[in-house]
Each structure stands twice: as structure tokens, then as C-alpha cells.
Design a protein around this motif. Structure first.
Motif: not given
Length: 173
Positions: A22-30, A34-42, A78-81
């Protein structure tokens, strides 16, 4: 970076795998990259021993308050929490930035931009990556247990940053 939750674990009526999809589809366009890059940045910013989770409509696909679908008002609305879980993560927040001091912070957001100054660059970077608002808060494990366990509010565990770097065994000569 460690993913401490098995894919088949169920919480909030969703498996960990369903929540991640769900998170990958909704927030990262599938796009898992991009999801992995987001996690690495955090991961580059949070202290050792921190667990990082995402809560809210990116996980479930709908807003809790009115059941409106993710991005109901248009792409990027929609935001990401993001919640940083652990005692050290709480040190990012000023005393004025807590619902319960030392236990559960308010979210660093457009409404409260000054409560965690050291997280502002990370928040800006994350928002640029996902092209939507990102809110960051911190809590102790008990808050996550209460919300996820007792209230059954789903969250996706992104990763746990280990206390110590993994030991790499070298072959003996």
C-alpha cells in the motif's frame, strides 16, 4: 537497516506485506526504488536503536476520520506520517514539541515547524522526494504498542536502525 517484522505478521487487519505494498503504491507510485531511497534518507539521520514506522492513510488506503481514499483531494494532497520510535529519537524535539513530555511528541509539520529544528532538513528532503507533506514525530515504544496493539491502528515498520553496526566476520587466512 533491519526490517524486524515478518511479511506475514498481521496488525490492523493487514499483513506487513500488504501494508508495504500500500505505502509503495500510494506514496511512491509503485516504485520500490523510491521507497528504499526514502528509508535510506531517514536512516542517515536517526540515531542507533530507532525503529521507524509510517502510519495513516498511506498504510490503509483511506483517511481514518472520514474514510476518504488516499489523495482524495488530488495527487500529493495526502501526507505521510513518519514516527521515530525510541528514547534517542525523542531528543530531536524541544519541550514545547510534546503532547506528553519525553513520551510522545507532536508532529513536526507545517503547523509546528520549529519544534524539532534538527529534523527540518530531513523533512524538506523527504517532501521533495515524495512531492507531498511529510510529518515526523517521535514516541516511546509504549505509545506504538498502545496505538497498534490496543487500538489496532495499522502502521508499517520501515526499519530498525541497530544499536551496533553488524559484525562482519572475515575469513581466516
Amino acid at each position: 537497516m533491519i526490517d524486524p517484522v515478518p511479511d506475514e505478521a498481521i496488525q490492523g487487519e493487514l499483513t506487513e506485506q500488504q501494508k508495504r505494498e500500500n505505502v509503495v503504491r500510494f506514496a511512491f507510485g509503485g516504485r520500490i526504488d523510491r521507497f528504499d531511497d526514502f528509508c535510506r534518507a531517514i536512516e542517515d539521520v536517526v540515531p542507533a536503536g530507532t525503529v521507524v514506522v509510517v502510519r495513516g492513510s498511506a498504510v490503509t488506503g483511506y483517511r481514518w476520520s472520514d474514510r476518504a481514499p488516499f489523495d482524495a483531494e488530488g495527487q500529493g494532497t495526502s501526507d505521510l506520517d513518519v514516527t521515530l520510535v525510541g528514547a534517542q529519537a525523542l531528543t530531536f524535539f524541544k519541550m514545547a514539541g510534546f503532547f506528553v513530555p519525553g513520551v510522545h511528541s507532536r508532529p513536526l509539520s507545517d503547523d509546528d515547524p520549529d519544534i524539532a529544528p534538527d529534523l527540518v532538513p530531513l523533512r524538506k528532503k523527504l517532501m521533495a522526494m515524495v512531492k507531498r507533506p511529510v510529518n515526523i514525530q517521535a514516541s516511546r515504544e509504549i505509545v506504538l504498542q498502545f496505538r497498534g496493539g490496543l487500538l489496532d491502528q495499522p502502521y508499517l515498520t520501515l526499519f530498525e536502525k541497530p544499536d551496533q553496526p553488524p559484525v562482519v566476520e572475515r575469513p581466516r587466512a
